[in-house]
Scaffold this motif. Structure first.
Motif, PDB file in Angstrom:
ATOM      1  N   CYS A  48      -2.348   8.966  -1.340  1.00  0.00           N
ATOM      2  CA  CYS A  48      -3.438   8.040  -1.645  1.00  0.00           C
ATOM      3  C   CYS A  48      -4.713   8.832  -1.924  1.00  0.00           C
ATOM      4  O   CYS A  48      -5.093   9.690  -1.136  1.00  0.00           O
ATOM      5  CB  CYS A  48      -3.650   7.094  -0.462  1.00  0.00           C
ATOM      6  SG  CYS A  48      -5.064   6.008  -0.650  1.00  0.00           S
ATOM      7  N   CYS A  50      -7.635   7.784  -1.756  1.00  0.00           N
ATOM      8  CA  CYS A  50      -8.697   7.352  -0.840  1.00  0.00           C
ATOM      9  C   CYS A  50      -8.571   7.998   0.540  1.00  0.00           C
ATOM     10  O   CYS A  50      -9.565   8.391   1.131  1.00  0.00           O
ATOM     11  CB  CYS A  50      -8.664   5.844  -0.665  1.00  0.00           C
ATOM     12  SG  CYS A  50      -9.098   4.934  -2.144  1.00  0.00           S
ATOM     13  N   CYS A  51      -7.346   8.083   1.066  1.00  0.00           N
ATOM     14  CA  CYS A  51      -7.219   8.468   2.473  1.00  0.00           C
ATOM     15  C   CYS A  51      -6.162   9.551   2.716  1.00  0.00           C
ATOM     16  O   CYS A  51      -5.980   9.981   3.858  1.00  0.00           O
ATOM     17  CB  CYS A  51      -6.913   7.237   3.331  1.00  0.00           C
ATOM     18  SG  CYS A  51      -5.233   6.631   3.138  1.00  0.00           S
ATOM     19  N   ASN A  53      -2.933   9.375   2.623  1.00  0.00           N
ATOM     20  CA  ASN A  53      -1.669   8.864   3.136  1.00  0.00           C
ATOM     21  C   ASN A  53      -0.534   9.204   2.150  1.00  0.00           C
ATOM     22  O   ASN A  53      -0.640   8.895   0.971  1.00  0.00           O
ATOM     23  CB  ASN A  53      -1.814   7.334   3.274  1.00  0.00           C
ATOM     24  CG  ASN A  53      -0.605   6.668   3.881  1.00  0.00           C
ATOM     25  OD1 ASN A  53       0.125   7.273   4.646  1.00  0.00           O
ATOM     26  ND2 ASN A  53      -0.415   5.406   3.534  1.00  0.00           N
ATOM     27  N   CYS A  97      -2.070   0.759  -0.445  1.00  0.00           N
ATOM     28  CA  CYS A  97      -1.891   1.805   0.553  1.00  0.00           C
ATOM     29  C   CYS A  97      -1.770   1.168   1.939  1.00  0.00           C
ATOM     30  O   CYS A  97      -2.565   0.314   2.310  1.00  0.00           O
ATOM     31  CB  CYS A  97      -3.084   2.755   0.521  1.00  0.00           C
ATOM     32  SG  CYS A  97      -3.080   3.933   1.880  1.00  0.00           S
ATOM     33  N   CYS A 100      -5.193   2.275   4.025  1.00  0.00           N
ATOM     34  CA  CYS A 100      -6.583   1.914   3.707  1.00  0.00           C
ATOM     35  C   CYS A 100      -6.675   0.744   2.731  1.00  0.00           C
ATOM     36  O   CYS A 100      -7.770   0.417   2.282  1.00  0.00           O
ATOM     37  CB  CYS A 100      -7.334   3.122   3.161  1.00  0.00           C
ATOM     38  SG  CYS A 100      -6.905   3.536   1.471  1.00  0.00           S
ATOM     39  N   ALA A 102      -5.973   0.524  -0.314  1.00  0.00           N
ATOM     40  CA  ALA A 102      -6.326   0.838  -1.700  1.00  0.00           C
ATOM     41  C   ALA A 102      -5.333   0.178  -2.643  1.00  0.00           C
ATOM     42  O   ALA A 102      -4.127   0.204  -2.402  1.00  0.00           O
ATOM     43  CB  ALA A 102      -6.290   2.352  -1.922  1.00  0.00           C
TER      44      ALA A 102
HETATM   45 ZN   LIG Z   1      -5.083   5.031   1.405  1.00  0.00          ZN
END
Ligand SMILES: [Zn+2]
Length: 134
Positions: A48, A50-51, A53, A97, A100, A102
């Motif tokens: 991911c 964003c995070c 993962n 996700c 998070c 996403a």
């Molecule tokens: Zn994420």
């Protein structure tokens, strides 16, 4: 298992590129055949953006000819979560996700064996960790 990551919108905005923010937090879609991972064939893990993962393994990636990176299976059952998406007059399953929320892309049931699933994912939602050749 894992706690959700929740951040205010402007923190995501600062952290992400404009396109990644638009796709992951505003449920946007990148233009087909433009994503940096569409043609990528290297071995590794897609995470991911964003995070971090871990979401998909390169050995579950296949060319669906649709213009977006496609996978037939997530890394684990909890890697992603699903939500019904009734926008644009279509009944689709949104893929997000698991950590998070996403927006990643959509799930279709016309994929290859063994799952018959096709996770159609925006490149810009992903970050790629190349497998160490050693
Ligand atoms: Zn994420």
């Amino acid at each position: 298992m894992s706690d959700k990551i929740i951040k205010p919108e402007d923190e995501w905005k600062n952290q992400l590129s404009e396109e990644a923010y638009y796709v992951t937090r505003k449920k946007g879609t990148e233009r087909p055949f433009t994503g940096k991972y569409y043609y990528l064939d290297d071995e590794g893990i897609y995470k991911c953006i964003c995070c971090g993962n871990p979401l998909f393994r390169s050995d579950t990636k296949f060319d669906a000819g649709c213009g977006w990176p496609s996978f037939y299976e997530p890394v684990s059952e909890s890697s992603v979560v699903y939500e019904d998406d009734l926008s644009f007059g279509m009944e689709r399953k949104e893929v997000k996700c698991g950590k998070c929320d996403a927006h990643l892309g959509h799930l279709f049931e016309d994929g290859p064996a063994p799952t018959g699933l096709r996770f159609c994912i925006n490149s810009v939602s992903l970050d790629f960790d190349i497998k160490n050749p050693d």
